[in-house]
Write a protein that holds these residues in place. Structure first.
Motif: not given
Length: 445
Positions: A312-339
């Motif tokens: 939802k934050e990505y749709v509002l801001s359109g910042d793909a780099a920020e979305a990538e950073r937030c995804l990395r901070e989650l530290e769940v590479p095995h759960f990326h299929h949920e995204l």
């Protein structure tokens, strides 16, 4: 025995008479030949023993039966004594040679101490020998301990780090908590949690309470240098202090001992942060999840909620780099299929092409940076394929919207042809009613 008068008229013993027969005396030449033959016999008998050769009376050699020499390398390399002394055995029992102590594998008994030895020392009998390990200096300490702490961030086994007790740390013992916290300042939240847990486990086994206190004293003094690499170092060090007090490896009076004695603003900020965190917790004990539960230790419902907020934050801001950073901070590479799943459902539920294009750009960005793997992408699309029938109940025309988005992803290089062909499509419906004549009608949506 016969006696004859000699020429001078006297009597004497005659040596030229054998068995009563008179023989002429030997000449000088014959005596020399016989003496020379005897010398040759003695010389050849010692040099050519075993060859089967012999000499006749006149010195001529007679060839006999050939006998191989006793040594394959000849007499020149024979290790037996040539002086004719001894029993003819090899020197030193066959273990002779320069710099040789004996036969290979030979074990010598312990040498008994002789009291009558001039070099005898009474203290030598009670002497105990031990292996001495030199203490580590600063350079060797960093080379040895830094890889151990970095590996601990990967496996999380405190027993592996506890092997530091086998080393002679010496005065560098207090540098172990300091080095661990310094490395954790630039690490993730889950690794900071592991660092706090490590300090608690090492205290009492490798470290003492005084070592931990000295380590935090050094960290507060070096905060001006740590801020250059990590701007948030004062707040992070304050959280480490609060966690150490909560884990009872720092005394509760540690923060109070610095009141009115701190001139550095960074150290003052760290102590204020620790004091605030301790006041927020009842009883003065810091909660264990001060750093948050990182990685896959969090509940699935919480991870789904955070992924949804990220989209939802990505749709509002359109910042793909920020979305990538937030995804990395989650530290769940095995759960990326949920995204991937949530993003596709968001496209199906949206109206218009804007969200579809933004999600496609997000997938391309995550694909190029290798944040989301091929396996996680495939699992996300397959989950949508299996749930499309239920999604279509709430979202009309979900089949056609899915086909269009899948085709865009294939064109953009996000998925392969095999995954595109797996996309389910809604078949044509047969309307059976009066007057339609059994005609086939395509989906209007």
């Amino acid at each position: 025995m016969f006696n004859r008068f000699n020429e001078k008229g006297g009597t004497g013993h005659v040596d030229n008479e054998i068995n009563g027969n008179w023989i002429s005396p030997p000449t000088i030449h014959e005596a020399r030949v016989k003496a020379k033959a005897k010398r040759r016999i003695r010389k050849n008998s010692s040099r050519d023993s075993g060859r089967g050769d012999s000499l006749s009376d006149n010195g001529d050699s007679i060839r006999g039966v050939q006998v191989p020499p006793s040594s394959p390398k000849g007499k020149l390399l024979d290790r037996k004594s040539r002086l004719g002394k001894g029993r003819g055995l090899p020197k030193k029992g066959g273990a002779g040679g320069k710099g040789v102590w004996g036969h290979p594998g030979e074990v010598y008994d312990l040498e008994e101490i002789d009291v009558r030895d001039p070099n005898y020392d009474e203290d030598q009998e009670n002497c105990v020998y031990e292996t001495v390990v030199l203490p580590l200096d600063e350079q060797d300490f960093e080379k040895t301990v830094t890889p151990i702490v970095q590996e601990y961030f990967e496996h999380g086994d405190t027993n592996e780090v506890a092997l530091l007790g086998d080393l002679n740390l010496g005065p560098m013992r207090s540098s172990v908590p300091k080095l661990a916290v310094s490395l954790a300042l630039e690490a993730k939240a889950s690794q900071r949690e592991l660092t706090s847990h490590l300090l608690t486990e090492l205290c009492g086994r490798v470290l003492t309470l005084a070592d931990v206190e000295e380590a935090f004293d050094q960290l507060l003094k070096e905060l001006p240098d740590l801020v250059l690499d990590t701007p948030g170092a004062p707040q992070l060090v304050g959280q480490f202090i609060a966690r150490a007090v909560g884990d009872q490896i720092l005394s509760k009076s540690y923060i109070d001992s610095y009141k009115g004695k701190v001139n550095c603003e960074h150290a003052r900020a760290a102590l204020d942060r620790a004091a605030v965190l301790l006041k927020m917790n009842s009883g003065g004990s810091c909660r264990e999840n001060l750093w948050g539960t990182g990685g896959g230790q969090r509940p699935v419902t919480q991870l789904i909620k955070e992924v949804s907020l990220l989209l939802k934050e990505y749709v509002l801001s359109g910042d793909a780099a920020e979305a990538e950073r937030c995804l990395r901070e989650l530290e769940v590479p095995h759960f990326h299929h949920e995204l991937v799943y949530e993003a596709i459902v968001m496209v199906l539920e949206s109206k218009g092409e804007k969200i579809s294009e933004m999600i496609l750009q997000l997938f391309k960005s995550l694909w190029e940076s290798s944040v989301i793997t091929v396996d996680q992408t495939r699992r996300g699309f397959e989950r949508v394929y299996s749930d499309i029938a239920e999604i279509n109940i709430d979202v009309p025309c979900a089949y056609s919207a899915l086909e269009q988005f899948v085709e865009k992803c294939f064109t953009g290089g996000v998925i392969d042809k095999k995954l595109r062909d797996m996309c389910p499509c809604r078949g044509r419906k047969r309307f059976v009613s009066e007057g339609d004549g059994g005609r086939l009608k395509l989906d209007t949506c």
